[in-house]
Design a protein around this motif. Structure first.
Motif, mmCIF file in Angstrom:
data_model
loop_
_atom_site.group_PDB
_atom_site.id
_atom_site.type_symbol
_atom_site.label_atom_id
_atom_site.label_comp_id
_atom_site.label_asym_id
_atom_site.label_seq_id
_atom_site.Cartn_x
_atom_site.Cartn_y
_atom_site.Cartn_z
ATOM 1 N N LEU A 173 0.790 -1.279 -0.093
ATOM 2 C CA LEU A 173 -0.143 0.087 0.102
ATOM 3 C C LEU A 173 0.923 1.290 -0.087
ATOM 4 O O LEU A 173 0.473 2.117 -0.559
ATOM 5 N N GLU A 174 1.981 1.182 0.683
ATOM 6 C CA GLU A 174 2.903 2.396 0.598
ATOM 7 C C GLU A 174 3.470 2.621 -0.589
ATOM 8 O O GLU A 174 3.706 3.886 -1.092
ATOM 9 N N ARG A 175 3.756 1.669 -1.256
ATOM 10 C CA ARG A 175 4.356 1.821 -2.705
ATOM 11 C C ARG A 175 3.328 2.387 -3.532
ATOM 12 O O ARG A 175 3.473 3.025 -4.285
ATOM 13 N N MET A 176 1.844 1.734 -3.548
ATOM 14 C CA MET A 176 0.929 2.196 -4.346
ATOM 15 C C MET A 176 0.645 3.786 -4.006
ATOM 16 O O MET A 176 0.104 4.282 -4.692
ATOM 17 N N ALA A 177 0.845 4.123 -2.630
ATOM 18 C CA ALA A 177 0.455 5.516 -2.315
ATOM 19 C C ALA A 177 1.692 6.576 -2.849
ATOM 20 O O ALA A 177 1.403 7.722 -2.572
ATOM 21 N N ASP A 178 2.665 6.020 -3.502
ATOM 22 C CA ASP A 178 3.623 7.018 -3.914
ATOM 23 C C ASP A 178 2.937 8.144 -4.859
ATOM 24 O O ASP A 178 2.398 7.513 -5.747
ATOM 25 N N PRO A 179 3.086 9.379 -4.393
ATOM 26 C CA PRO A 179 2.360 10.282 -5.276
ATOM 27 C C PRO A 179 2.801 10.305 -6.668
ATOM 28 O O PRO A 179 2.012 10.605 -7.645
ATOM 29 N N ARG A 180 4.068 9.664 -7.110
ATOM 30 C CA ARG A 180 4.258 9.826 -8.499
ATOM 31 C C ARG A 180 3.755 8.762 -9.137
ATOM 32 O O ARG A 180 3.518 8.986 -10.336
ATOM 33 N N ARG A 181 3.043 7.747 -8.596
ATOM 34 C CA ARG A 181 2.365 6.794 -9.245
ATOM 35 C C ARG A 181 0.934 7.404 -9.676
ATOM 36 O O ARG A 181 0.774 7.100 -11.070
ATOM 37 N N SER A 192 -10.706 9.505 -19.949
ATOM 38 C CA SER A 192 -11.206 10.043 -18.553
ATOM 39 C C SER A 192 -10.153 10.177 -17.450
ATOM 40 O O SER A 192 -9.228 9.087 -17.594
ATOM 41 N N ALA A 193 -10.051 10.850 -16.548
ATOM 42 C CA ALA A 193 -9.329 11.062 -15.652
ATOM 43 C C ALA A 193 -9.549 9.885 -14.678
ATOM 44 O O ALA A 193 -10.724 9.671 -14.293
ATOM 45 N N PRO A 194 -8.588 9.153 -14.029
ATOM 46 C CA PRO A 194 -8.821 7.953 -13.043
ATOM 47 C C PRO A 194 -9.164 8.706 -11.645
ATOM 48 O O PRO A 194 -8.914 9.772 -11.423
ATOM 49 N N GLU A 195 -9.866 7.809 -11.104
ATOM 50 C CA GLU A 195 -10.425 7.851 -9.701
ATOM 51 C C GLU A 195 -9.284 7.997 -8.693
ATOM 52 O O GLU A 195 -8.520 7.174 -9.076
ATOM 53 N N SER A 196 -9.167 8.939 -8.052
ATOM 54 C CA SER A 196 -7.933 9.221 -7.099
ATOM 55 C C SER A 196 -8.045 8.214 -6.014
ATOM 56 O O SER A 196 -9.020 8.112 -5.225
ATOM 57 N N SER A 197 -7.101 7.617 -5.568
ATOM 58 C CA SER A 197 -6.909 6.607 -4.443
ATOM 59 C C SER A 197 -6.051 7.102 -3.224
ATOM 60 O O SER A 197 -5.850 6.691 -2.336
ATOM 61 N N ALA A 198 -5.468 8.588 -3.364
ATOM 62 C CA ALA A 198 -4.604 8.846 -2.605
ATOM 63 C C ALA A 198 -4.894 8.944 -1.188
ATOM 64 O O ALA A 198 -4.167 8.476 -0.328
ATOM 65 N N GLU A 199 -5.982 9.798 -1.027
ATOM 66 C CA GLU A 199 -6.407 10.032 0.491
ATOM 67 C C GLU A 199 -6.804 8.717 0.944
ATOM 68 O O GLU A 199 -6.257 8.269 2.152
ATOM 69 N N ALA A 200 -7.252 7.707 0.433
ATOM 70 C CA ALA A 200 -7.817 6.386 1.089
ATOM 71 C C ALA A 200 -6.591 5.640 1.261
ATOM 72 O O ALA A 200 -6.555 4.869 2.281
ATOM 73 N N LEU A 201 -5.513 5.490 0.379
ATOM 74 C CA LEU A 201 -4.341 4.937 0.581
ATOM 75 C C LEU A 201 -3.538 5.312 1.908
ATOM 76 O O LEU A 201 -3.142 4.513 2.710
ATOM 77 N N ASP A 202 -3.620 6.645 1.941
ATOM 78 C CA ASP A 202 -2.854 7.166 3.175
ATOM 79 C C ASP A 202 -3.383 6.906 4.422
ATOM 80 O O ASP A 202 -2.973 6.638 5.379
ATOM 81 N N TRP A 203 -4.877 6.975 4.428
ATOM 82 C CA TRP A 203 -5.781 6.604 5.587
ATOM 83 C C TRP A 203 -5.594 5.330 6.060
ATOM 84 O O TRP A 203 -5.455 4.666 7.214
ATOM 85 N N VAL A 204 -5.766 4.380 4.875
ATOM 86 C CA VAL A 204 -5.509 2.798 5.071
ATOM 87 C C VAL A 204 -4.031 2.618 5.739
ATOM 88 O O VAL A 204 -4.071 1.683 6.682
ATOM 89 N N VAL A 205 -3.050 3.040 5.222
ATOM 90 C CA VAL A 205 -1.725 2.819 5.718
ATOM 91 C C VAL A 205 -1.484 3.172 7.419
ATOM 92 O O VAL A 205 -0.866 2.425 8.195
ATOM 93 N N ARG A 206 -1.993 4.516 7.585
ATOM 94 C CA ARG A 206 -2.231 4.776 8.795
ATOM 95 C C ARG A 206 -2.965 3.891 9.899
ATOM 96 O O ARG A 206 -2.507 3.553 10.986
ATOM 97 N N ALA A 207 -4.158 3.771 9.161
ATOM 98 C CA ALA A 207 -5.060 2.883 10.109
ATOM 99 C C ALA A 207 -4.317 1.336 10.395
ATOM 100 O O ALA A 207 -4.550 0.871 11.576
ATOM 101 N N LEU A 208 -3.831 0.776 9.512
ATOM 102 C CA LEU A 208 -2.975 -0.468 9.535
ATOM 103 C C LEU A 208 -2.049 -0.473 10.506
ATOM 104 O O LEU A 208 -1.870 -1.195 11.397
#
Length: 312
Positions: A271-279, A293-309
């Motif tokens: 998840l941390e690798r996926m949360a890299d903003p460059r990705r 079409s612009a892809p759906e952003s996962s940035a906030e959700a990824l960051d939240w999940v990493v902190r929750a885990l």
């Protein structure tokens, strides 16, 4: 006018809307020849000269050069052929101008240094083949020789259209720069390895020890964590613990009854690798370049999940 059919240069200029100087120049260049001269030696032109000068003026206003115009008026080349050749030349000029505009726009927007400006200009001048080689080398390093991910590779390949907009060109420039980032290449390579491992686990038994992460992780993150992020649920709250528990059950599978600690750590690392903003930036630039079409952003959700885990 000296008679009903012959015209002086002044008469010809008035009839065609050109200046006397211009008519004389075209005559000197052989684009329109005098039919006769008066007793004083002044050139006189017939009615065909009027039509020829009208054609010359039109072609010049369209941007054709004198050699091409001479070929047309001398019947050495058809007008459609000359028009097609000039249209092709204009297409190249338009592409060059669009690229220059894109570089200047990027420099102005980003406050680029002289070195960055030089790099962007060099990237903008790449031919289609050179662009493909640049991205191909980047994707070769990311995907290696794994033919099983050909579809994923295609989905990550930018294709700048011939009639690209300034926005697409600017996106291509940034994407090309990003593809040169060795750390970013390493992150994507690890994500590809994660994908390969996930597919192998899904298609057959894994080796003893550890746990494996299932596929479609980004979609699961958005599905489970997205609502909590939108509602402002804290990553250390009891509700967050329930959500990440569900995520672990759904995304991590025990192998040979081994405890789940290593598996959760592996999930966090992925998840941390996926949360890299460059990705996510790459995916957004890719969508612009390819007209998707612009892809759906996962940035906030990824960051939240990493902190929750990690809180779990």
């Amino acid at each position: 006018m000296y008679d009903d059919s012959l015209y002086s240069i002044g008469d010809l200029a008035r009839r065609t809307g050109l200046t006397v100087k211009t008519v004389r120049f075209y005559s000197d260049q052989g684009l329109v020849a005098p039919a006769d001269r008066n007793p004083a030696g002044h050139r006189r032109y017939d009615v065909d000269a009027v039509a020829r000068l009208d054609l010359v003026r039109t072609l010049r206003e369209l941007g054709l050069g004198l050699p091409a115009i001479r070929q047309v008026v001398e019947r050495e080349r058809s007008l459609p052929e000359a028009a097609a050749a000039h249209a092709d030349a204009l297409g190249v000029q338009i592409r060059v101008l669009r690229l220059r505009r894109a570089v200047l726009t990027a420099v102005a927007q980003r406050g680029a240094t002289e070195e960055e400006t030089h790099l962007m200009h060099r990237l903008a001048k790449l031919s289609e083949d050179e662009r493909h080689r640049l991205i191909g080398e980047f994707l070769d390093e990311v995907f290696g020789e794994d033919g099983g991910l050909a579809g994923v590779r295609r989905s990550l390949t930018p294709e700048l259209p011939d009639d690209a907009t300034a926005e697409q060109v600017v996106a291509w420039l940034e994407l090309a720069e990003l593809s040169r980032d060795t750390e970013f290449r390493s992150v994507l390579r690890r994500l590809v390895e994660d994908e390969v491992a996930g597919r192998a686990a899904a298609n057959g038994p894994a080796g003893a020890g550890g746990q494996v992460v299932r596929r479609d992780l980004a979609a699961v993150v958005r599905e489970l964590a997205g609502p909590a992020v939108a509602e402002g649920v804290g990553p250390g709250s009891p509700r967050a613990a329930e959500i990440v528990g569900a995520m672990v059950r759904r995304c991590v599978r025990p192998v040979d009854g081994v405890d789940g600690v290593d598996g959760v750590d592996g999930l966090v690392a992925r998840l941390e690798r996926m949360a890299d903003p460059r990705r996510e930036r790459y995916l957004r630039l890719l969508a612009v370049v390819n007209g998707w079409s612009a892809p759906e952003s996962s940035a906030e959700a990824l960051d939240w999940v990493v902190r929750a885990l990690r809180a779990r």
